[in-house]
Motif scaffolding. Structure first.
Motif, PDB file in Angstrom:
ATOM      1  N   VAL A   1      -7.719 118.945  26.439  1.00  0.00           N
ATOM      2  CA  VAL A   1      -8.628 118.244  25.551  1.00  0.00           C
ATOM      3  C   VAL A   1      -8.073 118.332  24.135  1.00  0.00           C
ATOM      4  O   VAL A   1      -7.658 119.397  23.688  1.00  0.00           O
ATOM      5  N   PHE A   2      -8.067 117.190  23.460  1.00  0.00           N
ATOM      6  CA  PHE A   2      -7.621 117.140  22.068  1.00  0.00           C
ATOM      7  C   PHE A   2      -8.660 116.395  21.245  1.00  0.00           C
ATOM      8  O   PHE A   2      -8.965 115.235  21.514  1.00  0.00           O
ATOM      9  N   ASP A   3      -9.241 117.074  20.275  1.00  0.00           N
ATOM     10  CA  ASP A   3     -10.191 116.470  19.352  1.00  0.00           C
ATOM     11  C   ASP A   3      -9.452 116.134  18.071  1.00  0.00           C
ATOM     12  O   ASP A   3      -8.719 116.976  17.530  1.00  0.00           O
ATOM     13  N   CYS A   4      -9.648 114.902  17.588  1.00  0.00           N
ATOM     14  CA  CYS A   4      -8.892 114.451  16.424  1.00  0.00           C
ATOM     15  C   CYS A   4      -9.693 113.411  15.645  1.00  0.00           C
ATOM     16  O   CYS A   4     -10.847 113.119  15.981  1.00  0.00           O
ATOM     17  N   PHE A   5      -9.054 112.866  14.629  1.00  0.00           N
ATOM     18  CA  PHE A   5      -9.681 111.862  13.783  1.00  0.00           C
ATOM     19  C   PHE A   5      -8.805 110.620  13.728  1.00  0.00           C
ATOM     20  O   PHE A   5      -7.582 110.710  13.759  1.00  0.00           O
ATOM     21  N   CYS A   6      -9.451 109.469  13.620  1.00  0.00           N
ATOM     22  CA  CYS A   6      -8.742 108.214  13.408  1.00  0.00           C
ATOM     23  C   CYS A   6      -9.253 107.623  12.099  1.00  0.00           C
ATOM     24  O   CYS A   6     -10.464 107.452  11.930  1.00  0.00           O
ATOM     25  N   GLY A   7      -8.333 107.333  11.205  1.00  0.00           N
ATOM     26  CA  GLY A   7      -8.691 106.785   9.906  1.00  0.00           C
ATOM     27  C   GLY A   7      -8.562 107.831   8.823  1.00  0.00           C
ATOM     28  O   GLY A   7      -9.097 108.927   8.950  1.00  0.00           O
ATOM     29  N   ALA A   8      -7.861 107.486   7.762  1.00  0.00           N
ATOM     30  CA  ALA A   8      -7.624 108.436   6.675  1.00  0.00           C
ATOM     31  C   ALA A   8      -8.808 108.559   5.728  1.00  0.00           C
ATOM     32  O   ALA A   8      -8.974 109.585   5.084  1.00  0.00           O
ATOM     33  N   ASN A   9      -9.647 107.546   5.664  1.00  0.00           N
ATOM     34  CA  ASN A   9     -10.794 107.566   4.758  1.00  0.00           C
ATOM     35  C   ASN A   9     -11.945 108.328   5.415  1.00  0.00           C
ATOM     36  O   ASN A   9     -12.469 107.898   6.438  1.00  0.00           O
ATOM     37  N   PRO A  10     -12.377 109.461   4.833  1.00  0.00           N
ATOM     38  CA  PRO A  10     -13.453 110.247   5.445  1.00  0.00           C
ATOM     39  C   PRO A  10     -14.753 109.460   5.640  1.00  0.00           C
ATOM     40  O   PRO A  10     -15.523 109.753   6.540  1.00  0.00           O
ATOM     41  N   LYS A  11     -14.990 108.431   4.816  1.00  0.00           N
ATOM     42  CA  LYS A  11     -16.219 107.649   4.931  1.00  0.00           C
ATOM     43  C   LYS A  11     -16.242 106.765   6.174  1.00  0.00           C
ATOM     44  O   LYS A  11     -17.307 106.440   6.686  1.00  0.00           O
ATOM     45  N   SER A  12     -15.079 106.379   6.667  1.00  0.00           N
ATOM     46  CA  SER A  12     -15.025 105.510   7.846  1.00  0.00           C
ATOM     47  C   SER A  12     -14.285 106.154   9.019  1.00  0.00           C
ATOM     48  O   SER A  12     -14.139 105.539  10.077  1.00  0.00           O
ATOM     49  N   GLN A  13     -13.851 107.377   8.829  1.00  0.00           N
ATOM     50  CA  GLN A  13     -13.102 108.101   9.861  1.00  0.00           C
ATOM     51  C   GLN A  13     -13.941 108.284  11.116  1.00  0.00           C
ATOM     52  O   GLN A  13     -15.134 108.529  11.048  1.00  0.00           O
ATOM     53  N   LYS A  14     -13.307 108.167  12.282  1.00  0.00           N
ATOM     54  CA  LYS A  14     -13.987 108.358  13.561  1.00  0.00           C
ATOM     55  C   LYS A  14     -13.450 109.606  14.251  1.00  0.00           C
ATOM     56  O   LYS A  14     -12.256 109.912  14.190  1.00  0.00           O
ATOM     57  N   LYS A  15     -14.356 110.317  14.911  1.00  0.00           N
ATOM     58  CA  LYS A  15     -13.983 111.502  15.692  1.00  0.00           C
ATOM     59  C   LYS A  15     -13.686 111.048  17.117  1.00  0.00           C
ATOM     60  O   LYS A  15     -14.526 110.417  17.755  1.00  0.00           O
ATOM     61  N   ILE A  16     -12.494 111.399  17.595  1.00  0.00           N
ATOM     62  CA  ILE A  16     -12.046 110.965  18.918  1.00  0.00           C
ATOM     63  C   ILE A  16     -11.704 112.188  19.764  1.00  0.00           C
ATOM     64  O   ILE A  16     -11.051 113.117  19.292  1.00  0.00           O
ATOM     65  N   ARG A  17     -12.138 112.154  21.014  1.00  0.00           N
ATOM     66  CA  ARG A  17     -11.772 113.195  21.971  1.00  0.00           C
ATOM     67  C   ARG A  17     -10.920 112.560  23.067  1.00  0.00           C
ATOM     68  O   ARG A  17     -11.305 111.562  23.659  1.00  0.00           O
ATOM     69  N   PHE A  18      -9.757 113.161  23.315  1.00  0.00           N
ATOM     70  CA  PHE A  18      -8.880 112.717  24.397  1.00  0.00           C
ATOM     71  C   PHE A  18      -8.857 113.781  25.489  1.00  0.00           C
ATOM     72  O   PHE A  18      -8.736 114.972  25.201  1.00  0.00           O
ATOM     73  N   VAL A  19      -8.937 113.335  26.725  1.00  0.00           N
ATOM     74  CA  VAL A  19      -8.781 114.210  27.889  1.00  0.00           C
ATOM     75  C   VAL A  19      -7.665 113.588  28.724  1.00  0.00           C
ATOM     76  O   VAL A  19      -7.801 112.447  29.182  1.00  0.00           O
ATOM     77  N   HIS A  20      -6.564 114.325  28.873  1.00  0.00           N
ATOM     78  CA  HIS A  20      -5.395 113.784  29.553  1.00  0.00           C
ATOM     79  C   HIS A  20      -5.031 114.562  30.804  1.00  0.00           C
ATOM     80  O   HIS A  20      -5.230 115.771  30.876  1.00  0.00           O
ATOM     81  N   GLU A  21      -4.432 113.854  31.713  1.00  0.00           N
ATOM     82  CA  GLU A  21      -3.918 114.451  32.936  1.00  0.00           C
ATOM     83  C   GLU A  21      -2.534 115.064  32.703  1.00  0.00           C
ATOM     84  O   GLU A  21      -2.194 116.083  33.289  1.00  0.00           O
ATOM     85  N   MET A  22      -1.749 114.444  31.850  1.00  0.00           N
ATOM     86  CA  MET A  22      -0.371 114.865  31.626  1.00  0.00           C
ATOM     87  C   MET A  22      -0.190 115.454  30.221  1.00  0.00           C
ATOM     88  O   MET A  22      -0.722 114.921  29.248  1.00  0.00           O
ATOM     89  N   ALA A  23       0.594 116.515  30.123  1.00  0.00           N
ATOM     90  CA  ALA A  23       0.829 117.176  28.839  1.00  0.00           C
ATOM     91  C   ALA A  23       1.502 116.250  27.836  1.00  0.00           C
ATOM     92  O   ALA A  23       1.182 116.272  26.647  1.00  0.00           O
ATOM     93  N   TRP A  24       2.432 115.405  28.281  1.00  0.00           N
ATOM     94  CA  TRP A  24       3.132 114.533  27.346  1.00  0.00           C
ATOM     95  C   TRP A  24       2.184 113.518  26.707  1.00  0.00           C
ATOM     96  O   TRP A  24       2.383 113.112  25.558  1.00  0.00           O
TER      97      TRP A  24
END
Length: 123
Positions: A1-24
């Motif tokens: 699981v990787f929690d991250c952000f999309c968008g450099a502007n904190p006012k419009s930034q979105k929180k995204i969670r990725f769940v992957h099967e493969m490490a790459w």
């Protein structure tokens, strides 16, 4: 699981969670999206959208489901979730979230035109 952000502007930034099967795949998104910088960024992380990448899974009944192949990349904006299966291509993680930003940002309280770009820092 990787929690991250999309968008450099904190006012419009979105929180995204990725769940992957493969490490790459996980490594790919850690390079493409903004990583949390401190404990406060990640504590009580409540994602705006979750992407589950189950690349080794295929839809055996793809014809009955009205698909064109056993591969599917399905994004549900209302449920704030996506599932990717049957493809080993990593770009659908990035392209899917960038497509959502193209959808969300023009409809924001302060409408914005999204830009897909990058910049280097330093020399």
């Amino acid at each position: 699981v990787f929690d991250c952000f999309c968008g450099a502007n904190p006012k419009s930034q979105k929180k995204i969670r990725f769940v992957h099967e493969m490490a790459w795949q996980q490594h790919f998104v850690t390079n493409m999206f903004i990583r949390p910088e401190n404990k406060d960024d990640i504590e009580n992380f409540d994602p705006d959208f979750t992407v589950i990448n189950a690349c080794s899974q295929v839809d055996e009944d793809w014809e009955r489901h009205g698909l064109n192949s056993e591969v599917a990349v399905v994004f549900n904006v209302e449920k704030k979730a996506a599932i990717i299966f049957g493809t080993w291509y990593g770009g659908e993680n990035k392209k899917g979230i960038f497509s959502l930003m193209n959808y969300w940002l023009p409809m924001a309280d302060n409408p914005q035109l999204p830009m897909h770009c990058s910049a280097n820092v330093g020399k």
